[in-house]
Scaffold this motif. Sequence first.
Motif: not given
Ligand code: AR6
Length: 169
Positions: A125, A21-22, A29-30, A10, A119
């Motif tokens: 999913k 996705a904050a 975050g990660g 993205i 994630g």
């Molecule tokens: N582009 C698109 N999608 C992505 C990318 C990318 N570069 N990297 C990962 N994904 P997550 P959450 C997908 O864990 O579950 C953080 O620490 C990934 O495969 O990023 O909402 C925040 O600060 C997954 O399907 O977000 C929060 O604390 C999707 O993005 C927490 O994680 C969302 O995964 C949020 O957790």
Amino acid sequence: MPLEIICGDITKMRVDAIVNAANTALQMGGGVCGAIFRAAGEVELQAACDKLAPIKTGEAVITPAFKLPAIYIIHTAGPVYKDGRQGEEELLRSCYKNALALAKNAGCGSIAFPLISSGIYGYPKAEALQVAISTIADFLKKEEMTVNLVIFDKETYALATEVAAPYIK
Ligand code: AR6
């Protein structure tokens, strides 16, 4: 209908707004959040987020996108998935609705979403895809915008095209 499912990163999207996705503290975050902060510029983006934090789960706020090709980043905090009986679906729907409303108010013609909560926050999913795609489709019945759902991995992308098929005619 301008809903596009894309497999990729993205942070590379040339759209008016990308969605992060904050977490409710708007701290780096990660996952996709870490990737967005690194690509946008961690110091500048954290400073902009600190002025708006904290937010509630399901809410959305907007910042500049700094070094990204997008203009804005819309930050929304998805629900942490427990058992599906804690209001997770409504909260996840609110993330998409509030981000889309904010994008519309900012005059955006295009937006890209990650699959919020799917994630680190553990939302299954297939269910996360149903919520994302149906909420975006409802918005697009009334509003003009190009909405991209950017899926990171190939397996989830294949699932996303199946879930979206009835909505993309
Ligand atoms: N582009 C698109 N999608 C992505 C990318 C990318 N570069 N990297 C990962 N994904 P997550 P959450 C997908 O864990 O579950 C953080 O620490 C990934 O495969 O990023 O909402 C925040 O600060 C997954 O399907 O977000 C929060 O604390 C999707 O993005 C927490 O994680 C969302 O995964 C949020 O957790």
